[in-house]
Write a protein that holds these residues in place. Sequence first.
Motif, PDB file in Angstrom:
ATOM      1  N   ILE A 249      61.888  22.363  57.892  1.00 22.38           N
ATOM      2  CA  ILE A 249      60.996  23.310  57.240  1.00 22.38           C
ATOM      3  C   ILE A 249      60.051  23.955  58.259  1.00 22.38           C
ATOM      4  O   ILE A 249      59.799  25.165  58.234  1.00 22.38           O
ATOM      5  N   TYR A 250      59.520  23.138  59.170  1.00 23.93           N
ATOM      6  CA  TYR A 250      58.557  23.663  60.141  1.00 23.93           C
ATOM      7  C   TYR A 250      59.225  24.682  61.062  1.00 23.93           C
ATOM      8  O   TYR A 250      58.666  25.751  61.343  1.00 23.93           O
ATOM      9  N   LEU A 251      60.444  24.349  61.553  1.00 25.61           N
ATOM     10  CA  LEU A 251      61.129  25.251  62.472  1.00 25.61           C
ATOM     11  C   LEU A 251      61.510  26.559  61.799  1.00 25.61           C
ATOM     12  O   LEU A 251      61.563  27.618  62.442  1.00 25.61           O
ATOM     13  N   GLN A 252      61.793  26.542  60.480  1.00 24.63           N
ATOM     14  CA  GLN A 252      62.142  27.768  59.775  1.00 24.63           C
ATOM     15  C   GLN A 252      60.967  28.746  59.729  1.00 24.63           C
ATOM     16  O   GLN A 252      61.153  29.957  59.610  1.00 24.63           O
ATOM     17  N   ARG A 253      59.776  28.209  59.782  1.00 23.64           N
ATOM     18  CA  ARG A 253      58.577  29.045  59.660  1.00 23.64           C
ATOM     19  C   ARG A 253      58.014  29.522  61.006  1.00 23.64           C
ATOM     20  O   ARG A 253      57.002  30.221  61.016  1.00 23.64           O
ATOM     21  N   GLN A 254      58.617  29.123  62.138  1.00 27.61           N
ATOM     22  CA  GLN A 254      58.072  29.438  63.465  1.00 27.61           C
ATOM     23  C   GLN A 254      58.859  30.562  64.138  1.00 27.61           C
ATOM     24  O   GLN A 254      60.066  30.715  63.932  1.00 27.61           O
ATOM     25  N   TYR A 255      58.117  31.337  64.940  1.00 26.26           N
ATOM     26  CA  TYR A 255      58.717  32.409  65.736  1.00 26.26           C
ATOM     27  C   TYR A 255      58.448  32.087  67.212  1.00 26.26           C
ATOM     28  O   TYR A 255      57.301  32.138  67.664  1.00 26.26           O
ATOM     29  N   ALA A 256      59.484  31.774  67.907  1.00 32.41           N
ATOM     30  CA  ALA A 256      59.334  31.360  69.311  1.00 32.41           C
ATOM     31  C   ALA A 256      59.317  32.573  70.238  1.00 32.41           C
ATOM     32  O   ALA A 256      59.888  33.624  69.921  1.00 32.41           O
ATOM     33  N   ASP A 257      58.673  32.422  71.393  1.00 30.82           N
ATOM     34  CA  ASP A 257      58.714  33.443  72.432  1.00 30.82           C
ATOM     35  C   ASP A 257      60.130  33.558  72.984  1.00 30.82           C
ATOM     36  O   ASP A 257      60.946  32.641  72.822  1.00 30.82           O
ATOM     37  N   PRO A 258      60.447  34.678  73.672  1.00 30.86           N
ATOM     38  CA  PRO A 258      61.816  34.863  74.171  1.00 30.86           C
ATOM     39  C   PRO A 258      62.303  33.721  75.054  1.00 30.86           C
ATOM     40  O   PRO A 258      63.486  33.383  75.025  1.00 30.86           O
ATOM     41  N   ASP A 259      61.422  33.134  75.866  1.00 29.37           N
ATOM     42  CA  ASP A 259      61.833  32.069  76.794  1.00 29.37           C
ATOM     43  C   ASP A 259      61.462  30.682  76.274  1.00 29.37           C
ATOM     44  O   ASP A 259      61.473  29.705  77.026  1.00 29.37           O
ATOM     45  N   GLU A 260      61.158  30.591  75.000  1.00 27.28           N
ATOM     46  CA  GLU A 260      60.679  29.335  74.426  1.00 27.28           C
ATOM     47  C   GLU A 260      61.708  28.780  73.442  1.00 27.28           C
ATOM     48  O   GLU A 260      62.365  29.526  72.720  1.00 27.28           O
ATOM     49  N   GLU A 261      61.859  27.455  73.442  1.00 26.66           N
ATOM     50  CA  GLU A 261      62.725  26.763  72.475  1.00 26.66           C
ATOM     51  C   GLU A 261      61.869  25.787  71.668  1.00 26.66           C
ATOM     52  O   GLU A 261      61.049  25.052  72.229  1.00 26.66           O
TER      53      GLU A 261
END
Length: 474
Positions: free
Chosen positions: A81-93
């Motif tokens: 659920i948490y990962l679905q709500r996050q927007y990562a930077d281009p170089d971020e995982e």
Amino acid sequence: MTVSFPRISARVRILLWLLVVMAVALGAVAVTVRSILQRDVDHRISQLLTQETGEFANFVPQGVDPDTGGRFDTADKLLRIYLQRQYADPDEELLGMTGRPGDKPGVIRQRRELPQGIALWQDDASLARIHTSKDSFGTLDRPQGELRWAKVEIGPSTGGQPGAFVVAFHPERERAVADKTFWTLLALSGVALLMTTGIGWAVAGRILAPVRIVRTTAAELTEQDLTRRIPVEGRDDIAALAETFNAMLDRLERAFAAQRVFVDDAGHELRTPITIVRGHLELMGDDPADREETVRLVTDELDRMSRIVEDLLLLAGAERPDFVRPEPVQLAELTADVYVKVRTLGDREWQLDGVADLEVRLDEQRMTQAMVQLAQNAVQHTVPGQRIRIGSRAEGDRVELYVADHGPGIPPEDAEVIFERFRRGTSRRGTRTSGAGLGLAIVKAIAEGHHGRVELRRTEGGGATFVLTLETAS
């Protein structure tokens, strides 16, 4: 065997030093800028990792399961659920890992691809190292590039297996931007050095042009031609150098002129006694009385030549820095000693006119020599019974030692030349003298050696007064 190296001109040396300094400065600027950019990249990554892990750590106790409206009962669901709500930077995982340390972790990831490199979720070895690590932050040096990571562990209290939230950042692209900036600065520095080379060569040539004129002029100077001078333009150091060089040429020209006059006069003065000696020796007969008279005359002329040579050596030594050796001297005692010594020079009315009771720094022997010479000069131009006064006095910040006679005095046209070597004036003061005209020149040299001067003044009532003036600080 001596190895000779080619001479490098001042223009080239100035340009080389300028280029070296500029290259070091520009290189230092480029390196510093690269270091600052790299530091900023590291700082931004550290802030990002701290921010992401902090946000997740706050979400763990506060997150609400959308299906139940309550707390998450498993780490797996919480991470999804948490990962679905996050927007990562281009170089971020952003990853989730489940399972116990030592087991192969289950991976929960966002559905996105990195623009470059191999993602962490595809690197089982790196995942295992992060999963088993007890640290919250770390760096992995992988063949694919550096990886900065941070994780927040989730205990089994949430239900099911334990898990961990992982933030991974791939800094190669941002570091590449810093490196690109660095190489751009180096390229611009190279262009600047090329421009500096051209401009510096032209400017150095213009600045050193007077120096080349000085060198050319010095190469063209000869003993017979010292009349060339350097044109002075501007008010900078080069103009000052040209002025100094011209002043040196003026002194050299005067020195060579004085040398030629000195040699001519010395030759003339020595030629006369040599001619007299040769003439008497050639005419000397066998008569004992004649031989005795000839020996007397020859000896007298040889003594005169010896005195001339001694005076010439003394004047030559006047150019040396140790010609005078000042030390503290009581002026009253010096004046009295001179008075006692000169009284034996001739049958005159000697008078100690006055003394200055103070201590000054001077060379006692040289000053005594000068005063005795002035007294001898006074004796030669007075007659028995005439008064000669010896004295010293203080005048403000200077002292004066003087010898005053009451002879015929010195005509004004002679006052300018009597202190020159081999010059006795165009007219005589009376009695014939046998000197070579060096006595007053010696007095002048002694005075100037003390940074003072010798002056000729009229004696009240008629006569000549010679005054040695010295600064009390000397």
